[in-house]
Motif scaffolding. Structure first.
Motif, PDB file in Angstrom:
ATOM      1  N   MET A  90     -26.991 -17.629 -42.101  1.00  0.00           N
ATOM      2  CA  MET A  90     -25.816 -18.253 -41.484  1.00  0.00           C
ATOM      3  C   MET A  90     -24.994 -19.017 -42.516  1.00  0.00           C
ATOM      4  SD  MET A  90     -25.448 -17.383 -38.372  1.00  0.00           S
ATOM      5  CE  MET A  90     -24.336 -18.608 -37.731  1.00  0.00           C
ATOM      6  N   GLU A  91     -25.654 -19.675 -43.445  1.00  0.00           N
ATOM      7  CA  GLU A  91     -24.936 -20.412 -44.489  1.00  0.00           C
ATOM      8  C   GLU A  91     -24.120 -19.462 -45.361  1.00  0.00           C
ATOM      9  OE1 GLU A  91     -24.415 -23.683 -44.975  1.00  0.00           O
ATOM     10  OE2 GLU A  91     -25.475 -23.942 -43.075  1.00  0.00           O
ATOM     11  N   THR A  92     -24.662 -18.295 -45.661  1.00  0.00           N
ATOM     12  CA  THR A  92     -23.934 -17.297 -46.442  1.00  0.00           C
ATOM     13  C   THR A  92     -22.701 -16.823 -45.675  1.00  0.00           C
ATOM     14  OG1 THR A  92     -25.991 -16.580 -47.476  1.00  0.00           O
ATOM     15  CG2 THR A  92     -24.136 -15.051 -47.591  1.00  0.00           C
ATOM     16  N   ALA A  93     -22.878 -16.534 -44.386  1.00  0.00           N
ATOM     17  CA  ALA A  93     -21.745 -16.101 -43.555  1.00  0.00           C
ATOM     18  C   ALA A  93     -20.707 -17.213 -43.458  1.00  0.00           C
ATOM     19  CB  ALA A  93     -22.234 -15.695 -42.171  1.00  0.00           C
ATOM     20  N   LYS A  94     -21.170 -18.440 -43.307  1.00  0.00           N
ATOM     21  CA  LYS A  94     -20.246 -19.575 -43.216  1.00  0.00           C
ATOM     22  C   LYS A  94     -19.417 -19.695 -44.491  1.00  0.00           C
ATOM     23  CE  LYS A  94     -20.063 -24.546 -42.470  1.00  0.00           C
ATOM     24  NZ  LYS A  94     -20.839 -25.757 -42.220  1.00  0.00           N
ATOM     25  N   ALA A  95     -20.060 -19.588 -45.641  1.00  0.00           N
ATOM     26  CA  ALA A  95     -19.344 -19.686 -46.909  1.00  0.00           C
ATOM     27  C   ALA A  95     -18.322 -18.553 -47.058  1.00  0.00           C
ATOM     28  CB  ALA A  95     -20.336 -19.654 -48.067  1.00  0.00           C
ATOM     29  N   GLN A  96     -18.665 -17.397 -46.537  1.00  0.00           N
ATOM     30  CA  GLN A  96     -17.795 -16.237 -46.672  1.00  0.00           C
ATOM     31  C   GLN A  96     -16.603 -16.276 -45.712  1.00  0.00           C
ATOM     32  OE1 GLN A  96     -20.003 -12.588 -46.370  1.00  0.00           O
ATOM     33  NE2 GLN A  96     -18.203 -11.283 -46.574  1.00  0.00           N
ATOM     34  N   TYR A  97     -16.784 -16.832 -44.512  1.00  0.00           N
ATOM     35  CA  TYR A  97     -15.758 -16.729 -43.477  1.00  0.00           C
ATOM     36  C   TYR A  97     -15.188 -18.070 -43.009  1.00  0.00           C
ATOM     37  CZ  TYR A  97     -17.469 -11.941 -42.951  1.00  0.00           C
ATOM     38  OH  TYR A  97     -17.833 -10.644 -43.167  1.00  0.00           O
ATOM     39  N   GLU A  98     -15.562 -19.184 -43.618  1.00  0.00           N
ATOM     40  CA  GLU A  98     -15.170 -20.481 -43.078  1.00  0.00           C
ATOM     41  C   GLU A  98     -13.664 -20.716 -43.084  1.00  0.00           C
ATOM     42  OE1 GLU A  98     -17.022 -23.706 -45.131  1.00  0.00           O
ATOM     43  OE2 GLU A  98     -16.502 -22.912 -47.091  1.00  0.00           O
ATOM     44  N   ASP A  99     -12.904 -19.922 -43.847  1.00  0.00           N
ATOM     45  CA  ASP A  99     -11.455 -20.071 -43.830  1.00  0.00           C
ATOM     46  C   ASP A  99     -10.832 -19.465 -42.570  1.00  0.00           C
ATOM     47  OD1 ASP A  99     -12.219 -17.520 -44.749  1.00  0.00           O
ATOM     48  OD2 ASP A  99     -10.272 -17.222 -45.728  1.00  0.00           O
ATOM     49  N   ARG A 100     -11.587 -18.636 -41.852  1.00  0.00           N
ATOM     50  CA  ARG A 100     -11.064 -17.971 -40.649  1.00  0.00           C
ATOM     51  C   ARG A 100     -11.827 -18.288 -39.371  1.00  0.00           C
ATOM     52  NH1 ARG A 100     -11.509 -12.244 -43.328  1.00  0.00           N
ATOM     53  NH2 ARG A 100     -12.935 -13.438 -44.596  1.00  0.00           N
ATOM     54  N   ILE A 101     -13.085 -18.732 -39.507  1.00  0.00           N
ATOM     55  CA  ILE A 101     -13.950 -18.954 -38.338  1.00  0.00           C
ATOM     56  C   ILE A 101     -14.673 -20.278 -38.507  1.00  0.00           C
ATOM     57  CG2 ILE A 101     -15.983 -18.091 -37.106  1.00  0.00           C
ATOM     58  CD1 ILE A 101     -15.160 -15.293 -37.890  1.00  0.00           C
ATOM     59  N   ASP A 102     -14.812 -21.004 -37.398  1.00  0.00           N
ATOM     60  CA  ASP A 102     -15.584 -22.248 -37.399  1.00  0.00           C
ATOM     61  C   ASP A 102     -17.044 -21.931 -37.078  1.00  0.00           C
ATOM     62  OD1 ASP A 102     -13.313 -23.751 -37.892  1.00  0.00           O
ATOM     63  OD2 ASP A 102     -12.936 -24.124 -35.765  1.00  0.00           O
ATOM     64  N   LEU A 157     -15.099 -10.973 -34.569  1.00  0.00           N
ATOM     65  CA  LEU A 157     -14.237 -12.120 -34.285  1.00  0.00           C
ATOM     66  C   LEU A 157     -12.983 -12.106 -35.151  1.00  0.00           C
ATOM     67  CD1 LEU A 157     -16.766 -15.085 -33.970  1.00  0.00           C
ATOM     68  CD2 LEU A 157     -15.527 -13.941 -32.141  1.00  0.00           C
ATOM     69  N   VAL A 158     -13.132 -11.777 -36.424  1.00  0.00           N
ATOM     70  CA  VAL A 158     -11.986 -11.742 -37.332  1.00  0.00           C
ATOM     71  C   VAL A 158     -10.990 -10.692 -36.863  1.00  0.00           C
ATOM     72  CG1 VAL A 158     -11.270 -11.163 -39.687  1.00  0.00           C
ATOM     73  CG2 VAL A 158     -13.243 -12.644 -39.306  1.00  0.00           C
ATOM     74  N   MET A 159     -11.456  -9.493 -36.542  1.00  0.00           N
ATOM     75  CA  MET A 159     -10.550  -8.424 -36.083  1.00  0.00           C
ATOM     76  C   MET A 159      -9.877  -8.815 -34.777  1.00  0.00           C
ATOM     77  SD  MET A 159     -12.373  -4.821 -37.150  1.00  0.00           S
ATOM     78  CE  MET A 159     -13.774  -5.060 -36.091  1.00  0.00           C
TER      79      MET A 159
END
Length: 173
Positions: A90-102, A157-159
């Motif tokens: 989850m931390e890896t995903a957060k670092a990768q997507y935190e600019d678009r998803i909370d 979610l991004v799409m």
């Protein structure tokens, strides 16, 4: 002959039920519920007040969760081994997507989070809930999952968010 078989089946069913009651220690117990008196006006008012308090608490909690960005809610507990193993993913995903998803981590043992645990019916850990930008649940993953599945949910979610933004831009023209 059919009557005798039916009678035998009835006796077997009664015997099995009676044996079950004896095994469970329920033999001779009465199972009828007493008739309850109607709810008095003060009790009714207290119930309405409690329902209003719960509704307000859910609204406040959801207000913190709902904004114009999609969210990933990770329900966890400190004692949960699978949750600890899942955290780096989850931390890896957060670092990768935190600019678009909370990304929000919700400790199920914190009494303040009880309302969210009940709202999303979390019974297994870890549980990951995917919310669109309107706070509507669009996906759920239960248990330890690998990074590819987490990425799949986040990309969904991004799409969705990009399509919604494109649709709003088309509508404004």
């Amino acid at each position: 002959m059919a009557i005798k078989v039916k009678g035998l089946l009835d006796k077997l069913q009664w015997f099995a039920t009676g044996s079950l009651f004896v095994a469970l220690g329920l033999a001779g117990k009465t199972f009828a519920q007493p008739i309850k008196a109607p709810v008095s006006a003060p009790d009714h008012a207290a119930g309405v007040q409690k329902a209003a308090e719960v509704t307000e608490a859910i609204t406040q909690k959801m207000g913190k969760i709902t904004n114009s960005r999609p969210k990933v809610l990770k329900f966890y507990a400190d004692w949960c081994v699978a949750c600890k193993q899942f955290s780096p993913i989850m931390e890896t995903a957060k670092a990768q997507y935190e600019d678009r998803i909370d990304f929000q981590y919700i400790d199920i043992d914190d009494p303040a989070n009880k309302i969210l645990v009940e709202k999303f019916a979390v019974t297994n850990l870890p549980t990951t809930i995917y919310l669109d930008k309107d706070g509507e649940e669009v996906g759920e993953m239960i248990g330890f999952v690998d990074k590819s599945k987490v990425d799949w949910g986040v990309n969904m979610l991004v799409m969705d968010s990009q399509q919604a933004s494109a649709g709003q831009a088309d509508g404004k023209m």
